[in-house]
Design an enzyme around this catalytic site. Structure first.
Site, mmCIF file in Angstrom:
data_model
loop_
_atom_site.group_PDB
_atom_site.id
_atom_site.type_symbol
_atom_site.label_atom_id
_atom_site.label_comp_id
_atom_site.label_asym_id
_atom_site.label_seq_id
_atom_site.Cartn_x
_atom_site.Cartn_y
_atom_site.Cartn_z
ATOM 1 N N GLU A 41 -2.240 1.694 -9.428
ATOM 2 C CA GLU A 41 -2.848 0.937 -8.330
ATOM 3 C C GLU A 41 -4.105 1.668 -7.881
ATOM 4 O O GLU A 41 -4.049 2.854 -7.560
ATOM 5 C CB GLU A 41 -1.865 0.833 -7.164
ATOM 6 C CG GLU A 41 -2.486 0.396 -5.853
ATOM 7 C CD GLU A 41 -1.615 0.714 -4.649
ATOM 8 O OE1 GLU A 41 -2.159 0.805 -3.532
ATOM 9 O OE2 GLU A 41 -0.397 0.887 -4.819
ATOM 10 N N THR A 69 -4.206 -1.466 -0.894
ATOM 11 C CA THR A 69 -4.866 -1.550 0.420
ATOM 12 C C THR A 69 -5.620 -2.871 0.544
ATOM 13 O O THR A 69 -6.768 -2.916 0.991
ATOM 14 C CB THR A 69 -5.795 -0.340 0.668
ATOM 15 O OG1 THR A 69 -5.158 0.856 0.206
ATOM 16 C CG2 THR A 69 -6.067 -0.164 2.164
ATOM 17 N N LYS A 129 6.938 -4.032 -0.085
ATOM 18 C CA LYS A 129 6.656 -2.599 -0.041
ATOM 19 C C LYS A 129 7.115 -2.066 1.318
ATOM 20 O O LYS A 129 6.517 -2.377 2.348
ATOM 21 C CB LYS A 129 5.153 -2.380 -0.240
ATOM 22 C CG LYS A 129 4.625 -0.998 0.101
ATOM 23 C CD LYS A 129 3.109 -0.985 -0.134
ATOM 24 C CE LYS A 129 2.444 0.220 0.495
ATOM 25 N NZ LYS A 129 0.982 0.236 0.234
#
Length: 207
Positions: A41, A69, A129
């Protein structure tokens, strides 16, 4: 989407790369790949993150690369158009979820409480998450899975080589691991061998 998520569950680890430059991204990803990592990521607050995603897709066709993000709809769309195979966020944004679902790209939103977890699931999140997990530990995953066994959970923010196996044993779908695998110090020092060693040890520990 389902094929990618099944592969993520099989591989178990997403390496989170947050750095001050993408100049050494090639070497970092190469070290992770050689160490057995197949999901990375690139956080969107990394300079030139979109170009980094494009580069990884070209140079490492067997590596699944996502954008992290992702805080809003615009960022989600840009990341998808740059070739991100999946998206992660530290928060739950309904607009981002709608955008990702429209493109059939999994967005893994950041949640913490049972209410947030259920809301994310209702909005279509295939995986959530749980962030930051550090203060709660592996038992929290098991506690959540009790009343909501259908929710796939990725703990992030406090997962490392020492507790990774325990998180998986308590019902985690996959693990998001950041600075204990890749951090600015290792990148500045060009210590890609250490990144490789950490990745290899982690993969061995969970398998």
């Amino acid at each position: 989407m389902q094929k990618l998520l099944q592969k993520m569950k099989q591989e178990k680890v997403v390496s989170i790369i947050r750095c001050n430059s993408t100049n050494e991204l090639d070497e970092v990803v190469s070290a992770l790949y050689d160490g057995g990592i197949r999901f990375v990521e690139i956080t969107m607050n990394t300079p030139n993150a979109l170009q980094g995603i494009e580069m990884i897709r070209l140079k490492f066709p067997d590596m699944m690369v996502g954008a992290g993000t992702v805080l809003d709809t615009e960022t989600a769309r840009l990341a998808i158009l740059s070739g991100a195979s999946f998206l992660l966020a530290p928060t739950l944004n309904e607009g981002s979820m709608i955008m990702a679902n429209r493109y059939n790209i999994p967005l893994i939103p950041g949640v913490l409480t049972p209410t947030e977890i259920l809301r994310a699931y209702e909005l279509g999140a295939q995986v959530v998450k749980v962030f930051p997990i550090r203060a709660f530990g592996p038992q929290y995953i098991k506690d959540i899975k009790g009343p909501m066994p259908y929710v796939n959970i990725m703990p992030v923010g406090g997962v490392d080589i020492h507790n990774a196996k325990e998180y998986l044993d308590h019902g985690s779908f996959a693990l998001g691991i950041g600075s204990t695998l890749v951090n600015d110090r290792l990148i500045v020092e060009k210590n890609f061998t250490e990144i490789y060693n950490r990745a290899k040890k982690l993969v061995e520990a969970i398998r």
